[in-house]
Scaffold this active site. Structure first.
Site, PDB file in Angstrom:
ATOM      1  N   ILE A  62      36.573  33.690  45.033  1.00 29.56           N
ATOM      2  CA  ILE A  62      35.849  34.871  44.570  1.00 29.56           C
ATOM      3  C   ILE A  62      34.609  34.402  43.833  1.00 29.56           C
ATOM      4  CG2 ILE A  62      35.939  36.910  43.090  1.00 29.56           C
ATOM      5  CD1 ILE A  62      38.833  37.241  43.893  1.00 29.56           C
ATOM      6  N   PRO A 105      92.255  44.251  37.708  1.00 26.53           N
ATOM      7  CA  PRO A 105      92.652  45.630  37.982  1.00 26.53           C
ATOM      8  C   PRO A 105      91.459  46.503  38.363  1.00 26.53           C
ATOM      9  CG  PRO A 105      93.601  44.839  35.900  1.00 26.53           C
ATOM     10  CD  PRO A 105      92.652  43.802  36.361  1.00 26.53           C
ATOM     11  N   LYS A 108      26.924  24.076  36.775  1.00 28.02           N
ATOM     12  CA  LYS A 108      25.550  24.522  36.963  1.00 28.02           C
ATOM     13  C   LYS A 108      25.169  25.398  35.786  1.00 28.02           C
ATOM     14  CE  LYS A 108      26.904  25.021  41.720  1.00 28.02           C
ATOM     15  NZ  LYS A 108      28.363  25.109  41.531  1.00 28.02           N
ATOM     16  N   ASP A 129      33.722  22.602  36.843  1.00 25.88           N
ATOM     17  CA  ASP A 129      32.545  23.437  36.584  1.00 25.88           C
ATOM     18  C   ASP A 129      32.357  23.703  35.108  1.00 25.88           C
ATOM     19  OD1 ASP A 129      32.635  25.900  39.254  1.00 25.88           O
ATOM     20  OD2 ASP A 129      32.196  23.771  39.238  1.00 25.88           O
ATOM     21  N   THR A 172      41.378  35.676  38.890  1.00 26.30           N
ATOM     22  CA  THR A 172      39.939  35.884  38.866  1.00 26.30           C
ATOM     23  C   THR A 172      39.524  36.587  37.574  1.00 26.30           C
ATOM     24  OG1 THR A 172      38.071  36.631  40.196  1.00 26.30           O
ATOM     25  CG2 THR A 172      39.973  38.117  40.113  1.00 26.30           C
ATOM     26  N   ALA A 173      38.262  36.376  37.163  1.00 29.48           N
ATOM     27  CA  ALA A 173      37.786  36.900  35.883  1.00 29.48           C
ATOM     28  C   ALA A 173      38.031  38.417  35.767  1.00 29.48           C
ATOM     29  CB  ALA A 173      36.315  36.579  35.702  1.00 29.48           C
ATOM     30  N   VAL A 228      80.084  39.292  34.091  1.00 31.09           N
ATOM     31  CA  VAL A 228      80.097  37.830  33.963  1.00 31.09           C
ATOM     32  C   VAL A 228      80.825  37.241  35.170  1.00 31.09           C
ATOM     33  CG1 VAL A 228      80.788  35.894  32.535  1.00 31.09           C
ATOM     34  CG2 VAL A 228      80.100  38.033  31.452  1.00 31.09           C
ATOM     35  N   MET A 252      28.690  37.804  36.747  1.00 29.02           N
ATOM     36  CA  MET A 252      27.374  37.187  36.512  1.00 29.02           C
ATOM     37  C   MET A 252      26.305  38.213  36.207  1.00 29.02           C
ATOM     38  SD  MET A 252      27.428  34.270  39.457  1.00 29.02           S
ATOM     39  CE  MET A 252      28.162  35.162  40.806  1.00 29.02           C
TER      40      MET A 252
HETATM   41  N1  SAH Z   1      35.366  32.246  40.725  1.00 26.70           N
HETATM   42  C1  SAH Z   1      35.223  32.924  39.446  1.00 26.70           C
HETATM   43  C2  SAH Z   1      33.898  33.612  39.298  1.00 26.70           C
HETATM   44  C3  SAH Z   1      32.719  32.725  39.323  1.00 26.70           C
HETATM   45  S1  SAH Z   1      31.230  33.582  39.023  1.00 26.70           S
HETATM   46  C4  SAH Z   1      36.362  33.925  39.271  1.00 26.70           C
HETATM   47  O1  SAH Z   1      37.104  34.210  40.227  1.00 26.70           O
HETATM   48  O2  SAH Z   1      36.510  34.422  38.162  1.00 26.70           O
HETATM   49  C5  SAH Z   1      31.027  33.411  37.311  1.00 26.70           C
HETATM   50  C6  SAH Z   1      31.127  34.712  36.596  1.00 26.70           C
HETATM   51  O3  SAH Z   1      32.467  35.081  36.428  1.00 26.70           O
HETATM   52  C7  SAH Z   1      30.578  34.714  35.201  1.00 26.70           C
HETATM   53  O4  SAH Z   1      29.178  34.823  35.186  1.00 26.70           O
HETATM   54  C8  SAH Z   1      31.227  35.916  34.603  1.00 26.70           C
HETATM   55  O5  SAH Z   1      30.631  37.106  35.026  1.00 26.70           O
HETATM   56  C9  SAH Z   1      32.589  35.839  35.247  1.00 26.70           C
HETATM   57  N2  SAH Z   1      33.555  35.184  34.341  1.00 26.70           N
HETATM   58  C10 SAH Z   1      34.207  34.044  34.540  1.00 26.70           C
HETATM   59  N3  SAH Z   1      35.028  33.766  33.516  1.00 26.70           N
HETATM   60  C11 SAH Z   1      34.900  34.771  32.640  1.00 26.70           C
HETATM   61  C12 SAH Z   1      35.477  35.062  31.377  1.00 26.70           C
HETATM   62  N4  SAH Z   1      36.405  34.259  30.816  1.00 26.70           N
HETATM   63  N5  SAH Z   1      35.115  36.205  30.759  1.00 26.70           N
HETATM   64  C13 SAH Z   1      34.221  37.034  31.308  1.00 26.70           C
HETATM   65  N6  SAH Z   1      33.637  36.786  32.489  1.00 26.70           N
HETATM   66  C14 SAH Z   1      33.962  35.677  33.161  1.00 26.70           C
END
Ligand code: SAH
Length: 467
Positions: free
Chosen positions: A308, A43, A272, A250, A333-334, A23, A385
């Site tokens: 990504i 000490p 999209k 998105d 990223t996913a 402490v 995807m």
């Molecule tokens: N920029 C995004 C990816 C975009 S491409 C990233 O870094 O994650 C979109 C694809 O990401 C989806 O078709 C799917 O394959 C994946 N994805 C994104 N979110 C997801 C999720 N919560 N669970 C599983 N796949 C995911």
């Protein structure tokens, strides 16, 4: 108010710490950080303090406490576990008119050590008047997430420019308006984002203008919103979401995340659908330029990480050509999110030494991938995807030499409360996807690491469908 917060200058002044435990070591660290000379009376010393003593960071007196050690001190802290000694330190210090703090004993203190948020030269001190140190710490944690780490650099920059701004705008009201606009505008934001040179140039430019009213300059924040769980946002992402006046988002960005944007922000959906581009990419790029050109703070919010498979590069390419200030905030990223929440480490010393991210997006009914690069030993493949092209993907991998029994997983809506995970092999994956009607967004993870799912799966939200 039960006490008055003040900020003590300690440079070149002696502070007394009585006690040699951990402490005490923490208190010593704070005093040293604030530039104090520290005298430690104990000490014995714990290892951390022994090290400081051997480096001569502190003066150590290996004795019992007595009044003489208070001589010349501007403050005293007692941190022993003996209340008798602590009380003596407190009594004697008060007799000598020296402010004293006794750890965890408010009755014996004449001052409180606050919780500190350090953005030097800006320092925030929090105290709860001894009511609840836990509360102060909680508040401190909140402030830490709220105040950008570059805040101190901004303060330094303001100090540097203070005299010049005063000269340029002798009327205080003008000065204040100028600074307020600088702090609310791109200069501050660029500094937080580590674009110091641009921030400096921008400030110089603003100073050259005649009026203290700075014309509003727009900027764009390209922010990764992560895979779905709002808790996975970064501090910076959240701060910019709270700042932007317009949000372009998105389909992939979870509604719970869009909800965290400023309530009065204009929200524009630019998602999209597969095979059906709601708004062509070119148009999104132009919208960003137009909105920022109107002086707005524009948030381009993307699922996962913007760099990504996110076309983030294309969007800022146009911004950079148009000279619009922008910054990019990475997101989880996913692949990283799904792997973590499915208990599938993407690399592992025994099973995978590399990991490759590919997109299984079909072009004219074909998958154009470097199959030989994919079929490698000890490598994990994360496929984005990929639902539609899953049959082709698995067939081609087998045709290029990957074993049929290679473990493979499908993660649907990873990291959300509706996450589903199915595990099979390269041979069974397409059927698995069909049987369970796997839908987007989902991704495939292929490789020996998938075997670990059975043991390491930990995420199992109540109410979510079972995989
Ligand atoms: N920029 C995004 C990816 C975009 S491409 C990233 O870094 O994650 C979109 C694809 O990401 C989806 O078709 C799917 O394959 C994946 N994805 C994104 N979110 C997801 C999720 N919560 N669970 C599983 N796949 C995911």
């Amino acid at each position: 108010m039960n006490s008055l917060p003040v900020f003590l200058r300690l440079q070149g002044r002696t502070c007394l710490v009585v006690g040699g435990g951990e402490v005490a070591a923490r208190k010593v660290a704070q005093l040293l950080k604030a530039g104090g000379e520290v005298r430690v009376v104990a000490p014995e010393l714990c290892p951390a303090l022994q090290e400081r003593a051997s480096r001569r960071d502190i003066q150590h007196r290996a004795e019992e406490f007595s009044a003489e050690f208070l001589e010349g001190c501007v403050l005293a802290i007692a941190a022993t576990d003996d209340r008798g000694i602590n009380r003596r330190v407190s009594d004697l210090a008060q007799e000598h008119g020296i402010p004293v703090n006794v750890v965890d004993d408010p009755e014996l203190c004449t001052f409180i050590m606050p919780s500190i948020v350090d953005r030097s030269p800006v320092v925030i001190a929090i105290a709860s008047g001894g009511a609840s140190p836990v509360l102060s710490r909680l508040l401190r944690a909140r402030l830490e997430t709220l105040i950008p780490s570059g805040f101190g650099r901004l303060a330094e920059l303001m100090r540097e420019f203070r005299a010049r701004v005063r000269e340029k705008f002798p009327v205080m009201k003008d000065r204040r308006r100028f600074w307020e606009q600088i702090l609310e505008g791109p200069v501050a934001e660029m500094l937080y984002a580590g674009q110091d040179k641009v921030a400096l140039a921008e400030l110089e430019e603003r100073l050259r203008e005649e009026k203290p009213t700075v014309e509003r300059h727009g900027e764009v924040y390209l922010v990764g919103g992560g895979p779905g769980d709002p808790d996975l946002l970064t501090f910076r992402a959240l701060r910019l979401m709270q700042r932007a006046e317009v949000v372009l988002y998105d389909r992939l960005v979870a509604p719970a995340i869009v909800d965290l944007c400023r309530k009065d922000a204009e929200r524009i959906y630019v998602g999209k659908e597969r095979d059906r581009h709601a708004i062509p990419q070119e148009e999104v790029n132009e919208m960003l330029i137009k909105l920022a050109g109107e002086g707005k703070r524009v948030l381009r919010l993307k699922g996962g990480d913007p760099f990504i498979f996110g076309r983030g590069g294309e969007e800022i390419d146009r911004l950079s050509e148009a000279g619009i200030p922008f910054q990019v905030v990475p997101g989880i990223t996913a692949a990283a999110g799904c792997a973590a929440y499915a208990g599938i480490p993407l690399t592992h010393r025994d099973y995978a030494h590399s990991c490759i991210f590919v997109t299984g997006h079909m072009k004219d009914g074909k998958l154009e991938l470097n199959w030989d690069a994919l079929v490698q030993p000890k490598q994990t493949i994360a496929v984005y995807m990929g639902v539609k092209g899953l049959d082709t993907l698995c067939e081609e991998l087998i045709r290029h030499g990957m074993k049929k029994e290679m473990p493979a997983a499908l993660v649907e809506r990873g990291t959300t409360a509706r996450q589903r995970v199915y595990v099979g092999t390269l041979a069974t994956l397409p059927k698995l996807a069909g049987d369970h009607e796997i839908a987007a967004p989902s991704m495939a993870i292929i490789g020996e690491v998938v075997k670990l799912h059975e043991k390491l799966a930990w995420y199992d939200p109540a109410g979510g469908p079972r995989g």
